[in-house]
Design a protein around this motif. Structure first.
Motif, PDB file in Angstrom:
ATOM      1  N   TRP A   1      30.975  43.271  42.026  1.00  0.00           N
ATOM      2  CA  TRP A   1      31.377  43.853  40.746  1.00  0.00           C
ATOM      3  C   TRP A   1      30.166  44.084  39.855  1.00  0.00           C
TER       4      TRP A   1
ATOM      5  N   LYS B   1      29.014  45.604  35.754  1.00  0.00           N
ATOM      6  CA  LYS B   1      29.435  45.967  34.398  1.00  0.00           C
ATOM      7  C   LYS B   1      28.403  46.933  33.837  1.00  0.00           C
ATOM      8  N   GLY B   2      28.865  48.090  33.429  1.00  0.00           N
ATOM      9  CA  GLY B   2      27.962  49.130  32.937  1.00  0.00           C
ATOM     10  C   GLY B   2      27.070  48.654  31.811  1.00  0.00           C
TER      11      GLY B   2
ATOM     12  N   VAL C   1      32.795  48.414  30.733  1.00  0.00           N
ATOM     13  CA  VAL C   1      33.183  49.321  31.821  1.00  0.00           C
ATOM     14  C   VAL C   1      32.803  48.655  33.135  1.00  0.00           C
ATOM     15  N   TYR C   2      33.782  48.442  34.000  1.00  0.00           N
ATOM     16  CA  TYR C   2      33.592  47.690  35.241  1.00  0.00           C
ATOM     17  C   TYR C   2      33.811  48.581  36.459  1.00  0.00           C
ATOM     18  N   THR C   3      32.979  48.352  37.480  1.00  0.00           N
ATOM     19  CA  THR C   3      33.145  49.020  38.774  1.00  0.00           C
ATOM     20  C   THR C   3      32.978  47.976  39.875  1.00  0.00           C
TER      21      THR C   3
ATOM     22  N   ALA D   1      30.570  53.329  44.447  1.00  0.00           N
ATOM     23  CA  ALA D   1      31.240  52.552  43.401  1.00  0.00           C
ATOM     24  C   ALA D   1      32.634  53.114  43.148  1.00  0.00           C
TER      25      ALA D   1
ATOM     26  N   GLU E   1      36.076  54.054  40.906  1.00  0.00           N
ATOM     27  CA  GLU E   1      36.261  54.675  39.597  1.00  0.00           C
ATOM     28  C   GLU E   1      36.127  53.585  38.528  1.00  0.00           C
ATOM     29  N   PRO E   2      35.450  53.864  37.424  1.00  0.00           N
ATOM     30  CA  PRO E   2      35.264  52.821  36.400  1.00  0.00           C
ATOM     31  C   PRO E   2      36.568  52.479  35.684  1.00  0.00           C
TER      32      PRO E   2
ATOM     33  N   THR F   1      37.814  50.651  32.096  1.00  0.00           N
ATOM     34  CA  THR F   1      37.356  50.217  30.778  1.00  0.00           C
ATOM     35  C   THR F   1      38.272  49.124  30.252  1.00  0.00           C
TER      36      THR F   1
END
Length: 195
Positions: free
Chosen positions: A83, A85-86, A105-107, A119, A121-122, A124
């Protein structure tokens, strides 16, 4: 010397004890000394296959001081999940599920051996509690009378819980307004989802 061949590719020709391979295929190697050469080695099949790109499910609303869980949809056995985090290079969690305490925003990427997917899709995650509601209504109560207290500015999607301070017999009521027959201190909380 060692001469490498790739099945079905007459243009492929590499020599050496080891070679770097970038394409899938069936590879063999022969040993050569002078004009003499060995039979071809057993076949080695190289398969080019990255894990499928995962997708994320879970709660995207995060209460202040709360947590929410993000999950990989249909995780695959033998695959690990990384995982990100942007904008936060220090964030690093692995697993099919993670607990999240911060908005962002997590991927997630799927990894199997040295290969990894693109990755996901993000997703939020938003950290937001409903605003504290105000109360409107007549605060003077006549003997044997009633008065109505209401949420001053109702917000779509929110529910409201009324309480009466220092009254153990009072049962919490969920409504936008309540009828009051007893003097006391009344409060109301707004709820939206789990917040």
């Amino acid at each position: 010397t060692y001469q490498w061949e790739k099945g079905g590719d007459a243009s492929f020709s590499k020599t050496g004890e080891t070679i770097n391979v970038t394409d899938a295929g069936v590879y063999t190697v022969k040993a050569k000394i002078g004009i003499c050469e060995s039979a071809a080695s057993q076949l080695v099949s190289v398969v080019k296959e990255n894990p499928a790109t995962p997708s994320i499910s879970g709660g995207t609303n995060l209460c202040i001081n709360g947590t929410t869980t993000l999950r990989v949809v249909s995780p695959v056995s033998g695959v690990t999940y990384q995982w990100e985090k942007g904008g936060d290079a220090s964030f690093s969690k692995t697993g099919e599920n993670i607990e999240v305490t911060e908005a962002g925003v997590y991927t997630v990427k799927a990894k199997k051996g040295i290969c990894e997917s693109a990755a996901s899709e993000p997703v939020t995650v938003v950290k937001e509690n409903p605003a504290t509601p105000g109360i409107s209504g007549e605060t003077n109560l006549c003997i044997n009378g009633t008065t109505t207290l209401s949420v001053a500015s109702k917000v779509e999607g929110e529910t409201y819980e009324w309480s009466k301070q220092n009254d153990s017999n009072w049962q919490i009521r969920e409504a936008t307004s309540i009828e009051v027959t007893e003097a006391g201190v009344y409060t109301v909380k707004a709820k939206k989802g789990i917040c």
